[in-house]
Scaffold this active site. Structure first.
Site, PDB file in Angstrom:
ATOM      1  N   TYR A  40       0.843  -1.191   0.000  1.00 24.75           N
ATOM      2  CA  TYR A  40       0.000   0.000   0.000  1.00 24.75           C
ATOM      3  C   TYR A  40       0.880   1.243   0.000  1.00 24.75           C
ATOM      4  CZ  TYR A  40      -3.104   3.667   1.732  1.00 24.75           C
ATOM      5  OH  TYR A  40      -3.798   4.837   1.880  1.00 24.75           O
ATOM      6  N   ASP A  55       0.902  15.913   4.168  1.00 21.84           N
ATOM      7  CA  ASP A  55      -0.063  15.425   3.184  1.00 21.84           C
ATOM      8  C   ASP A  55      -1.159  16.470   2.973  1.00 21.84           C
ATOM      9  OD1 ASP A  55      -1.485  13.823   1.477  1.00 21.84           O
ATOM     10  OD2 ASP A  55      -2.400  12.605   3.059  1.00 21.84           O
ATOM     11  N   ASP A  82      -2.892   5.475  -2.998  1.00 21.88           N
ATOM     12  CA  ASP A  82      -3.726   6.617  -2.618  1.00 21.88           C
ATOM     13  C   ASP A  82      -3.724   7.612  -3.780  1.00 21.88           C
ATOM     14  OD1 ASP A  82      -4.870   8.883  -1.518  1.00 21.88           O
ATOM     15  OD2 ASP A  82      -3.590   8.923   0.259  1.00 21.88           O
ATOM     16  N   ASP A  84      -5.512  10.372  -3.860  1.00 22.13           N
ATOM     17  CA  ASP A  84      -6.064  11.643  -3.377  1.00 22.13           C
ATOM     18  C   ASP A  84      -7.473  11.843  -3.943  1.00 22.13           C
ATOM     19  OD1 ASP A  84      -3.901  12.127  -1.796  1.00 22.13           O
ATOM     20  OD2 ASP A  84      -2.937  13.540  -3.139  1.00 22.13           O
ATOM     21  N   HIS A 109      -7.445   4.127  -3.955  1.00 25.70           N
ATOM     22  CA  HIS A 109      -8.611   4.728  -3.300  1.00 25.70           C
ATOM     23  C   HIS A 109      -8.593   6.211  -3.620  1.00 25.70           C
ATOM     24  CE1 HIS A 109      -6.454   6.556   0.145  1.00 25.70           C
ATOM     25  NE2 HIS A 109      -5.886   5.382   0.401  1.00 25.70           N
ATOM     26  N   GLU A 111     -10.773  10.007  -2.972  1.00 28.28           N
ATOM     27  CA  GLU A 111     -11.646  10.656  -2.005  1.00 28.28           C
ATOM     28  C   GLU A 111     -12.469  11.785  -2.615  1.00 28.28           C
ATOM     29  OE1 GLU A 111      -7.959  13.392  -0.414  1.00 28.28           O
ATOM     30  OE2 GLU A 111      -8.054  11.216  -0.240  1.00 28.28           O
ATOM     31  N   CYS A 119      -4.985  15.396   4.667  1.00 32.29           N
ATOM     32  CA  CYS A 119      -4.992  14.064   5.266  1.00 32.29           C
ATOM     33  C   CYS A 119      -6.330  13.838   5.957  1.00 32.29           C
ATOM     34  CB  CYS A 119      -3.846  13.954   6.272  1.00 32.29           C
ATOM     35  SG  CYS A 119      -3.915  12.500   7.325  1.00 32.29           S
ATOM     36  N   ARG A 153     -13.553   6.667  -1.369  1.00 32.85           N
ATOM     37  CA  ARG A 153     -13.420   7.144   0.014  1.00 32.85           C
ATOM     38  C   ARG A 153     -14.229   8.423   0.187  1.00 32.85           C
ATOM     39  NH1 ARG A 153      -7.717   9.440   2.540  1.00 32.85           N
ATOM     40  NH2 ARG A 153      -8.646  11.367   3.341  1.00 32.85           N
ATOM     41  N   GLU A 186     -14.903   8.632  14.566  1.00 36.53           N
ATOM     42  CA  GLU A 186     -14.270   9.055  15.813  1.00 36.53           C
ATOM     43  C   GLU A 186     -14.744   8.293  17.043  1.00 36.53           C
ATOM     44  OE1 GLU A 186     -14.238  13.262  16.343  1.00 36.53           O
ATOM     45  OE2 GLU A 186     -13.652  13.666  14.271  1.00 36.53           O
ATOM     46  N   ASN A 208      -9.323   2.240   8.179  1.00 37.07           N
ATOM     47  CA  ASN A 208      -8.007   2.857   8.327  1.00 37.07           C
ATOM     48  C   ASN A 208      -7.535   2.662   9.762  1.00 37.07           C
ATOM     49  OD1 ASN A 208      -5.723   4.416   8.343  1.00 37.07           O
ATOM     50  ND2 ASN A 208      -6.693   6.281   7.615  1.00 37.07           N
TER      51      ASN A 208
END
Length: 290
Positions: A40, A55, A82, A84, A109, A111, A119, A153, A186, A208
């Site tokens: 990854y 990032d 990634d 982005d 992935h 987003e 990030c 994502r 969270e 993650n």
């Protein structure tokens, strides 16, 4: 079976896939040697290793493609990258995926943030409209082909809440995403809700497991039980390498010798073996030059 087909097969298998993060070709060799099914390449680790920067969307797609090529040259397993936010619009996304595919990536992935992206565990993120992300997913699918693994994502949890993030993710699955990644839940309640509400879609869910983020720290078995079967460990190897390098530098500066920590360092023979020196020397002997 091609690496692209292997990665798609891993996603469809129903078994847990651990995506261990590498930050350069040497660490990618370690990931493969340790027996993981894929390498990854996360954005945080890449920005830190290649640029020494955070990032915050400052890497270009071509810089990432070069990073992929270097890792592809020394590994044989699939590479998950990634991407982005696709590095721009749907049109930019199509080119990004084509470049990553040509460089040796087997999946990405991507987003739903606007530029400049951040990030996933940082504050101050902003989202693109759902329709724009759907256009990017469709453009990515067309550019990458059916064997290319596409993870959608969403960063909506931090902005609009878990319900909105789940709604977005379901729309992304309808648009053709192979797996869904809702970043930075969270609380355990958020994590449980994601697995409960999206599990019936039958699309793999990504967790993650970054040990430095906002999400509760869980063991692999706990994550599996909650309905996730792709687990990212994006910067853990890098954090260990950082701590090790700092130990060497601080010890030498204070003690004037490294003898007290030699047993905590890899040997030169270990490094030679990892780099494949013997194989290179054998090749050199086969093709001598004056």
């Amino acid at each position: 079976m091609s690496n692209n087909a292997k990665l798609k097969s891993l996603f469809r298998s129903g078994r847990t896939t651990i995506a261990m993060g590498a930050y350069d070709p040497l660490s990618a060799r370690l990931v493969e040697r340790a027996g993981y099914d894929l390498v990854y390449l996360g954005g945080y680790a890449a920005a830190a290793a290649m640029l020494g920067l955070p990032d915050l969307g400052m890497m270009t797609a071509t810089e990432v493609a070069d990073h992929i090529r270097r890792v592809r040259a020394v590994t044989t397993v699939p590479i998950l990258v990634d991407a982005d936010n696709g590095h721009g619009s749907a049109l930019n996304t199509a080119r990004t995926i084509a470049e990553f595919l040509a460089a040796g990536a087997s999946g990405v992935h991507m987003e739903d943030q606007v530029l400049p992206k951040k990030c996933g565990h940082m504050g101050g993120k902003r989202l693109v409209p759902v329709r724009d992300m759907i256009s990017k997913i469709r453009a990515a699918r067309e550019a990458g082909g059916e064997e290319f693994a596409l993870i959608a994502r969403t960063d909506a949890i931090a902005i609009d809440g878990t319900d909105a993030a789940i709604e977005r993710a379901a729309r992304y699955a309808e648009a053709g995403a192979d797996a869904l990644f809702l970043d930075a839940p969270e609380s355990m309640a958020h994590v449980e809700q994601i697995g409960r509400d999206l599990g019936p879609l039958g699309v793999p869910l990504v967790f993650n497991a970054a040990s430095t983020g906002k999400t509760p720290t869980l063991a692999v078995k706990e994550i599996e039980a909650l309905g996730f079967n792709v687990i990212l460990y994006p910067i853990e190897a890098m954090l260990a390498a950082l701590a090790g390098a700092r130990l060497v530098m601080d010890t030498l500066k204070v003690e004037g010798s490294l003898e007290g920590i030699r047993d905590r360092m890899a040997s030169f023979a270990d490094m030679q073996d990892l780099l494949g020196v013997a194989k290179m020397e054998a090749l050199d002997e086969r093709f001598p030059t004056s």
